[in-house]
Scaffold this active site. Structure first.
Site, mmCIF file in Angstrom:
data_model
loop_
_atom_site.group_PDB
_atom_site.id
_atom_site.type_symbol
_atom_site.label_atom_id
_atom_site.label_comp_id
_atom_site.label_asym_id
_atom_site.label_seq_id
_atom_site.Cartn_x
_atom_site.Cartn_y
_atom_site.Cartn_z
ATOM 1 N N LYS A 96 -19.161 15.970 -58.045
ATOM 2 C CA LYS A 96 -19.412 16.888 -59.161
ATOM 3 C C LYS A 96 -18.430 18.029 -59.009
ATOM 4 C CE LYS A 96 -22.378 20.451 -60.865
ATOM 5 N NZ LYS A 96 -23.625 21.191 -60.853
ATOM 6 N N GLY A 157 -28.493 28.778 -63.514
ATOM 7 C CA GLY A 157 -29.618 29.569 -63.029
ATOM 8 C C GLY A 157 -30.284 30.438 -64.080
ATOM 9 N N ALA A 184 -26.918 22.487 -66.019
ATOM 10 C CA ALA A 184 -27.094 23.934 -65.852
ATOM 11 C C ALA A 184 -27.733 24.600 -67.068
ATOM 12 C CB ALA A 184 -25.781 24.640 -65.540
ATOM 13 N N GLY A 185 -28.515 25.621 -66.774
ATOM 14 C CA GLY A 185 -29.115 26.447 -67.801
ATOM 15 C C GLY A 185 -30.487 25.988 -68.263
ATOM 16 N N ASN A 206 -31.447 22.475 -61.210
ATOM 17 C CA ASN A 206 -31.820 22.824 -59.842
ATOM 18 C C ASN A 206 -32.846 23.953 -59.811
ATOM 19 O OD1 ASN A 206 -31.941 23.500 -57.113
ATOM 20 N ND2 ASN A 206 -29.771 23.553 -56.800
ATOM 21 N N THR A 207 -32.423 25.143 -60.277
ATOM 22 C CA THR A 207 -33.262 26.334 -60.123
ATOM 23 C C THR A 207 -34.656 26.163 -60.729
ATOM 24 O OG1 THR A 207 -31.231 27.609 -60.272
ATOM 25 C CG2 THR A 207 -33.280 28.842 -60.425
#
Lengths: 257, 332
Positions: A96, A157, A184-185, A206-207
């Site tokens: 990635k 994040g 993301a986001g 992830n977050t």
């Protein structure tokens, strides 16, 4: 099911491995949500003598496909070096590719991204580029040899969901045969479902899971959400319209306009 | 009843365990590889926060149950405990981090900017909202190690310094508190790198540990008195013990400066780095293997959880399992 560089993946939810309260809780989330692919960072953990190997071993012990990433890299050179290390450690050509351009928004530096993608694909890597929703950049990444494109939903994040739905739809329409991953986001399962409803092949986050009160339960929620979103897309969603369209017959009733 | 126990390792786990054993009438010899106690222990770089409720933000409930007695334990054995609570703040743009922190923790009061100013006059006007964990405490880890050492010496404990013994070669009851150095004997133990800074900044006065939240770079500053502050700490999944990176220092100093600009003029007294020994669940364990009891995996909670672990180990030795409840909280 999404196929990346010839490898079919069962679960379109790809999960990051950072920021969990503990590796045990991460493992629990991965297993309970039946995640197939996890991404792991190496830049900061490796030190001078690959001192991150204890954690990497825990990741390998999860028995899922590992997509190493170049998180924390700010230049072509850093990203390329990190990718080479990742290939040696995890024995996979997958990478990635993330080249951060701005410290505050963590948005990708798309110019360096394209350059690094060229170098890495020529070197036999199978690159998963983290990019913006820009269609021209996506085209350049494909020219560079990428067979997957990973546009952001919102900054890393931030948990804001899909901030530019029109552009994401456009990308899907222009690149009907390229595996597309929203990366993301994402903050909520509904955001992930929405990405899948737009026809995206997978979602990487992830977050939203790692920092949830109960990461394993949240991972399961995301797993169901992406499955529902994919089913909805495959089922052919209705087109929205301006006027009500009653599902019961209205014949014989007064027509008031 | 065992009469003599050998402890390998004179870090915070070894010294607290020795203290518990001596209190039970056991004679103790401590073997320490370093010539100077504390010189090579990761407790040297600890924050010394006795903050179980704050730690719950990123840890399991056991950290609260095992850690809430720590301030009392350290008060009983040293004169160093400062019971001023902890203060958690966030900059305006990171206000949601404060909500998240509050949602994950308990035993705090929401406070506004006036109340922050009352607690910490030097932070007046800098933060609109904060969380005050009134029951938390802190101490100076290096002084605590020194005090425990001297009181153990007074009580007749023998210290064998510069002695790198293998616990397996010792006979009788042995307690292995070597921390990360025991990794080859404890399969799932890993290292988590932490970097810290010691600053001298007489322009700022703080009375309690301050945690400033940030989505990527959370920071704590612990006042050590005499204008000294411990600033920490990075958390990196790496077992690298000897390399402080520019990025880490940039982050810690940037955050300290954001907490109060006067830290920009602080003198850097020391930069430190070590690895925290951790099990996959980031919780400590007391385990027995033949004549060796091992206390390890204290992670970032050395001063917070070593008293509870020391009591468990000492009870295991004394075979009077009065802390059974605590012990059963652990899955090996």
């Amino acid at each position: 099911m999404p196929t990346f560089y010839g490898t079919e993946v069962q679960n379109p939810l790809l999960l990051g491995t950072a920021q969990y309260p503990s590796p045990a809780i991460l493992a629990d989330a991965v297993h309970q949500a039946e995640v197939d692919v996890v991404t792991v960072s190496l830049r900061r953990e490796s030190g001078n003598d690959r001192a991150g190997q204890d954690f990497w071993k825990l990741i390998q012990d999860l028995n899922v496909k590992v997509l190493p990433n170049t998180a924390g890299c700010h230049s072509v050179k850093e990203a390329v070096t990190t990718a080479h290390m990742a290939r040696e450690i995890f024995g996979t050509p997958w990478i990635k590719l993330e080249v951060i351009g701005e410290e505050d928004t963590l948005q990708p530096n798309v110019f360096e991204l394209v350059e690094a993608a060229h170098i890495l694909t020529e070197d036999g890597f199978q690159v998963f580029p983290y990019t913006t929703e820009d269609l021209i950049v996506a085209g350049k990444l494909l020219d560079a040899g990428c067979e997957v494109i990973m546009p952001w939903g919102a900054p890393i994040g931030s948990g804001r969901g899909l901030e530019n739905i029109t552009a994401l739809k456009t990308m899907r329409a222009h690149l009907p045969d390229v595996p597309l991953v929203v990366d993301a986001g994402i903050g909520l399962p509904s955001h992930a479902a929405q990405a899948m409803e737009l026809g995206f092949d997978a979602v990487l986050l992830n977050t939203a899971v790692a920092k949830a009160g109960d990461p394993a339960q949240m991972a399961k929620a995301f797993s169901s959400a992406v499955a529902s979103g994919r089913d909805a897309y495959n089922a052919g969603p209705m087109e929205p319209r301006d006027m009500a369209s009653p599902s019961t017959p209205v014949m014989g009733k007064a027509f008031l306009s | 009843m065992t009469e003599h126990v050998s402890i390998v390792g004179a870090g915070v786990a070894g010294l607290t365990t020795a203290t518990e054993l001596v209190a039970r009438g056991v004679s103790v010899t401590i073997y320490e590889k370093s010539e100077i106690i504390g010189a090579h222990a990761c407790s040297r770089y600890a924050g010394g926060m006795l903050a179980p409720w704050c730690e719950r933000e990123s840890a399991e409930e056991e950290v609260v149950t095992l850690g809430k007695g720590a301030a009392d334990w350290w008060s009983e054995h040293t004169d160093l405990v400062v019971r001023n609570g902890s203060l958690v703040v966030a900059q305006g743009r990171d206000r949601n981090e404060l909500k998240r922190f509050a949602g994950r923790t308990s035993n705090f009061k929401d406070i506004n900017s006036e109340q922050i100013a009352e607690l910490e006059p030097d932070l007046a006007g800098r933060f609109q909202l904060g969380l005050h964990f009134e029951e938390e405490a802190h101490l100076d880890p290096r002084k605590a190690i020194a005090e425990l050492t001297s009181s153990l010496k007074e009580k007749g404990v023998t210290f064998e310094l510069g002695s790198s013994v293998n616990p397996k070669l010792l006979s009788g009851d042995v307690i292995d508190t070597r921390g990360f150095a025991a990794q080859s004997d404890l399969e799932t133990l890993r290292g988590v790198k932490g970097e810290m800074l010691l600053l001298h900044c007489p322009d700022v006065v703080l009375h309690r540990p301050i945690r400033m939240l940030h989505p990527r770079i959370p920071l704590y500053i612990v006042p050590r008195g005499d204008g000294l502050f411990m600033v920490g700490a990075t958390m990196i999944e790496s077992a690298e013990r000897g390399r402080i990176t520019a990025r880490s220092m940039l982050e810690l100093l940037g955050s300290a400066y954001a907490l109060h600009p006067a830290f920009g003029e602080a003198e850097i007294i020391e930069m430190g780095v070590d690895v925290r020994p951790a099990y996959p669940d980031n919780l400590p364990r007391v385990t027995r293997n033949g004549n060796i009891i091992s206390i390890n995996g204290l992670y970032r909670h050395g001063f917070l959880l070593s008293p509870a672990m020391a009591q468990q180990a000492a009870d295991m030795i004394a075979k009077t399992n009065t802390y059974g409840e605590v012990q059963h909280a652990h899955h090996a």
